[in-house]
Scaffold this motif. Sequence first.
Motif, PDB file in Angstrom:
ATOM      1  N   VAL A 163       0.825  -1.202   0.000  1.00 31.90           N
ATOM      2  CA  VAL A 163       0.000   0.000   0.000  1.00 31.90           C
ATOM      3  C   VAL A 163       0.860   1.253   0.000  1.00 31.90           C
ATOM      4  CG1 VAL A 163      -1.694   1.318   1.334  1.00 31.90           C
ATOM      5  CG2 VAL A 163      -1.926  -1.168   1.106  1.00 31.90           C
ATOM      6  N   ASN A 164       2.000   1.221   0.592  1.00 30.65           N
ATOM      7  CA  ASN A 164       2.812   2.424   0.791  1.00 30.65           C
ATOM      8  C   ASN A 164       3.892   2.624  -0.267  1.00 30.65           C
ATOM      9  OD1 ASN A 164       1.441   3.163   3.168  1.00 30.65           O
ATOM     10  ND2 ASN A 164       2.627   1.659   4.340  1.00 30.65           N
ATOM     11  N   ARG A 167       4.124   6.221  -6.157  1.00 29.46           N
ATOM     12  CA  ARG A 167       3.323   6.274  -7.381  1.00 29.46           C
ATOM     13  C   ARG A 167       4.171   5.846  -8.580  1.00 29.46           C
ATOM     14  NH1 ARG A 167      -1.249   9.190  -8.796  1.00 29.46           N
ATOM     15  NH2 ARG A 167      -1.209  10.140  -6.715  1.00 29.46           N
ATOM     16  N   THR A 189      -1.833   5.111  -8.420  1.00 30.34           N
ATOM     17  CA  THR A 189      -1.624   5.568  -7.050  1.00 30.34           C
ATOM     18  C   THR A 189      -0.908   4.494  -6.245  1.00 30.34           C
ATOM     19  OG1 THR A 189      -3.745   4.697  -6.286  1.00 30.34           O
ATOM     20  CG2 THR A 189      -3.756   6.902  -7.234  1.00 30.34           C
ATOM     21  N   ASN A 190      -0.585   4.817  -5.010  1.00 33.06           N
ATOM     22  CA  ASN A 190       0.148   3.884  -4.170  1.00 33.06           C
ATOM     23  C   ASN A 190      -0.762   2.946  -3.384  1.00 33.06           C
ATOM     24  OD1 ASN A 190      -0.923   5.649  -2.328  1.00 33.06           O
ATOM     25  ND2 ASN A 190       1.011   6.200  -1.344  1.00 33.06           N
ATOM     26  N   GLU A 191      -2.003   2.801  -3.839  1.00 32.27           N
ATOM     27  CA  GLU A 191      -2.893   1.833  -3.196  1.00 32.27           C
ATOM     28  C   GLU A 191      -2.485   0.419  -3.583  1.00 32.27           C
ATOM     29  OE1 GLU A 191      -6.793   2.908  -4.375  1.00 32.27           O
ATOM     30  OE2 GLU A 191      -6.733   4.872  -3.429  1.00 32.27           O
ATOM     31  N   THR A 194      -5.287  -0.991  -7.741  1.00 34.54           N
ATOM     32  CA  THR A 194      -5.785   0.231  -8.365  1.00 34.54           C
ATOM     33  C   THR A 194      -5.723   0.104  -9.882  1.00 34.54           C
ATOM     34  OG1 THR A 194      -5.587   2.647  -8.391  1.00 34.54           O
ATOM     35  CG2 THR A 194      -3.549   1.379  -8.389  1.00 34.54           C
TER      36      THR A 194
END
Length: 242
Positions: A163-164, A167, A189-191, A194
């Motif tokens: 998750v972290n 990008r 994104t950094n999800e 996604t």
Amino acid sequence: MKKLTINILFGSAFFCLLQAQVGIKTQVPSASLHIEPSSISSPTGMDGILIPRVKAFPAPQAKGHMVFLFQHATLPDGFYYWDGTAWVTFLSTFNRTFDDAIYVVTGTGYSASGNTENTVLFNTLKAFNPSGFSVSGNQVTVGKSGNYLISFNSALKKTVGTVNENRAIYTYRIKKNGATILTTSNSLTNEGTTATSVALSGIVALAQNDILQVTIQKTTETGSSVYTGYGTNCITMTYLND
């Protein structure tokens, strides 16, 4: 007797002006102004309507005011009408070499993931007349020389990753005979899971037998390098002119 005749004629003319419809060479007009020719099958030179011919525009009276302009210093001869703002010429001719001017190429997925330049996949060509055009090996062969509006859209997603993480930036390139002619980028994104989409368009000169292909490449050193195509890849080629 002469006075009576004049009165009768005047009365008849006044009565005609009161009618909602006016007929010329017809007793039963079917429009506000209805003009019948001397003969439908064998008209003479006297049949038709002669629009006022002018060498300069008159003061416009209302929208739809129409004249035939001729021998003007700069403008071509032809019919013009007032649109409420300016005098507009009628479209006299419309030349288009091909009506079947749209070619759509679709496919699904990318050849691989990772930081290398990977191929966007295509396998289907649809067109009213695809003569000369083909798709093979994820490459499009152009069948007709000319200027084209090329539009491309695609999407990608990642389903793994922390998750972290940072990008990730991805660059798409449309290539003609191996050289980049259009490019754009998007990002994820950094999800953890996604998706994102991309759209790209431009006007390009193409020659018959040119080869088009599209690539995708992760262009940052951080972020997810594990991705896959999401939905349908599509190239739309609209022929404009030669």
